[in-house]
Design an enzyme around this catalytic site. Structure first.
Site, short mmCIF file in Angstrom:
data_model
loop_
_atom_site.label_atom_id
_atom_site.label_comp_id
_atom_site.label_asym_id
_atom_site.label_seq_id
_atom_site.Cartn_x
_atom_site.Cartn_y
_atom_site.Cartn_z
N THR A 205 0.82 -1.21 0.00
CA THR A 205 0.00 0.00 0.00
C THR A 205 0.85 1.26 0.00
O THR A 205 1.80 1.37 0.77
CB THR A 205 -0.87 0.00 1.28
OG1 THR A 205 -1.73 -1.12 1.21
CG2 THR A 205 -1.67 1.28 1.41
N ARG A 233 -14.35 -7.30 1.32
CA ARG A 233 -13.53 -6.83 2.46
C ARG A 233 -12.91 -5.46 2.14
O ARG A 233 -12.40 -5.24 1.06
CB ARG A 233 -12.44 -7.87 2.75
CG ARG A 233 -11.49 -7.48 3.89
CD ARG A 233 -10.23 -6.78 3.38
NE ARG A 233 -9.25 -6.59 4.45
CZ ARG A 233 -8.19 -5.79 4.35
NH1 ARG A 233 -7.96 -5.14 3.22
NH2 ARG A 233 -7.36 -5.67 5.34
N VAL A 234 -12.97 -4.57 3.11
CA VAL A 234 -12.28 -3.28 2.98
C VAL A 234 -11.37 -3.13 4.19
O VAL A 234 -11.79 -3.43 5.32
CB VAL A 234 -13.29 -2.11 2.92
CG1 VAL A 234 -12.57 -0.77 2.95
CG2 VAL A 234 -14.16 -2.22 1.67
N GLY A 235 -10.15 -2.67 3.98
CA GLY A 235 -9.22 -2.47 5.09
C GLY A 235 -9.20 -1.03 5.57
O GLY A 235 -10.21 -0.31 5.46
N ASP A 236 -8.07 -0.60 6.05
CA ASP A 236 -7.94 0.75 6.60
C ASP A 236 -7.73 1.83 5.54
O ASP A 236 -8.08 2.99 5.75
CB ASP A 236 -6.74 0.79 7.55
CG ASP A 236 -5.44 0.45 6.80
OD1 ASP A 236 -5.42 -0.61 6.14
OD2 ASP A 236 -4.48 1.23 6.86
N THR A 256 0.30 1.52 6.54
CA THR A 256 0.19 0.27 5.79
C THR A 256 0.21 -0.86 6.79
O THR A 256 0.58 -0.68 7.94
CB THR A 256 1.36 0.16 4.78
OG1 THR A 256 1.26 -1.09 4.08
CG2 THR A 256 2.71 0.20 5.47
N GLY A 257 -0.19 -2.04 6.36
CA GLY A 257 -0.20 -3.18 7.27
C GLY A 257 -1.55 -3.86 7.30
O GLY A 257 -2.36 -3.69 6.38
N GLY A 259 -4.98 -4.08 7.77
CA GLY A 259 -5.96 -3.02 7.88
C GLY A 259 -6.91 -3.18 9.05
O GLY A 259 -7.33 -2.21 9.69
N1 ASP Z 1 -3.51 -1.79 4.77
C1 ASP Z 1 -3.92 -2.49 3.58
C2 ASP Z 1 -5.21 -3.19 3.83
O1 ASP Z 1 -5.40 -3.70 4.91
C3 ASP Z 1 -2.94 -3.49 3.09
C4 ASP Z 1 -1.50 -3.13 3.14
O2 ASP Z 1 -1.13 -2.10 3.67
O3 ASP Z 1 -0.72 -3.89 2.61
O4 ASP Z 1 -5.99 -3.30 2.92
#
Ligand code: ASP
Length: 344
Positions: A205, A233-236, A256-257, A259
């Site tokens: 990300t 699914r939706v992340g952060d 990032t990470g 979510g």
């Molecule tokens: N944060 C993003 C998510 O959870 C993924 C990522 O940062 O790699 O969708």
């Protein structure tokens, strides 16, 4: 020359090296444009942003242009074109923007559009809303003249077919696989060099935050989300306050990470609020990490969250749960990639 780049041919791989050394003869930046992005390979994205910032352009225009670089890059497996699909084989992208006026826009679960960050900006500027999702987001994009693009590259499709053999959802493995591909070496001057194989010119990300010459802050974030996620699914990343937050009186943060973990602590908003109460950017990011670690107890070492922030003075910093998270910086003085301190 702002930095040194070497392109070195390895056996079967082309690796890009970015030096962390800054160059003598330039004054340390106190105030002035600055752009900071998640991940070392996004020096390339920063460059596009810097082209705008260095000419006195607006931070919002800079972060939009910067984020468009990995969105269009098929070698980036976590953003836009080339992103790994969900478990049904469909690439769905999430993006958001936030400007110096506290205005924001985002799209979630958008398909077939190459530059979700541009759509997010139009949501902000041309609708009374802040978030568009799925089919509605696509309809909105098409109504604004965006053309459909198949975001699933043959490489991503191959990876998905491979994944189907086990169908095991393991986001940390995916993150570690990516992180471990970035190698570090010290050069003769003691400066750290980062290298990554050509199939990974950018990865993961992109969150990008910038302060422009007028002292205004903006940010943007774009992702294809966790590889092989459940459909819908939706992340952060497209959630204002989680994946990105900007307060022009205080600072900006992005991340990032995993979510799900970042949403639970309202990551980016937490960081900006910490800075409002006096923390410097690194301390503020560390507090977000502390909350993730606390929430996950014995499992904390199986979670990644990488945060970056800048404040109104142009100070920057970052912190992550696990090691190997990097960030990319561009200022008047320097263009470099850096390791970010980690909890573990
Ligand atoms: N944060 C993003 C998510 O959870 C993924 C990522 O940062 O790699 O969708």
């Amino acid at each position: 020359m702002l930095n040194r780049r070497k392109f070195i041919q390895l056996t079967g791989l082309t690796s890009a090296f970015i030096s962390t050394s800054s160059f003598a003869g330039r004054k340390a930046l106190v105030k002035g444009p600055i752009v900071l992005s998640t991940w070392a390979p996004n020096v390339k994205a920063n460059k596009a942003a810097w082209d705008i910032l260095s000419k006195g352009g607006r931070a919002l225009d800079a972060v939009e242009a910067g984020v468009m670089i990995p969105e269009a890059d098929p070698t980036d497996t976590s953003v836009g074109y080339g992103g790994l699909p969900d478990r049904d084989g469909r690439v769905t992208v999430d993006a958001c923007v936030m400007n110096e006026k506290g205005q924001c826009g985002s799209v979630m679960g958008l398909e077939d559009i190459l530059h979700p960050v541009q759509v997010a900006r139009l949501v902000m500027e041309q609708t009374p809303h802040v978030q568009f999702v799925g089919e509605g987001a696509l309809q909105f994009a098409l109504s604004k003249g965006f053309k459909r693009t198949n975001l699933l590259t043959p490489q991503a499709e191959k990876a998905w077919k491979e994944w189907l053999k086990t169908s095991k959802y393991d986001p940390m493995r995916t993150i570690k696989d990516l992180e471990e591909k970035i190698q570090r070496e010290k050069n003769n001057d003691g400066a750290m060099l980062y290298k990554w194989p050509s199939e990974l010119l950018n990865h993961d990300t992109i969150g990008m935050i910038a302060l422009d010459a007028d002292g205004n802050l903006s940010g943007a974030c774009s992702t294809s989300g966790m590889a092989f996620k459940m459909r819908g699914r939706v992340g952060d990343s497209p959630i204002i306050g989680a994946g990105l937050f900007v307060d022009n009186e205080v600072g900006a943060a992005t991340c990032t990470g995993i979510g799900e973990e970042i949403v639970k602590i309202c990551g980016a908003h937490t960081i900006v609020e910490m800075m409002r109460h006096g923390a410097n950017p690194e301390e503020a990011c560390k507090e977000a990490v502390r909350r993730i670690v606390k929430n996950n107890g014995d499992n904390a070492k199986n979670v990644q969250g990488g945060f970056i922030a800048i404040n109104k003075k142009g100070e920057y910093g970052g912190y992550s749960v696990m090691k190997n998270f990097t960030m990319a910086l561009h200022t008047t003085d320097t263009e470099k990639a850096m390791d970010v301190k980690s909890w573990f």
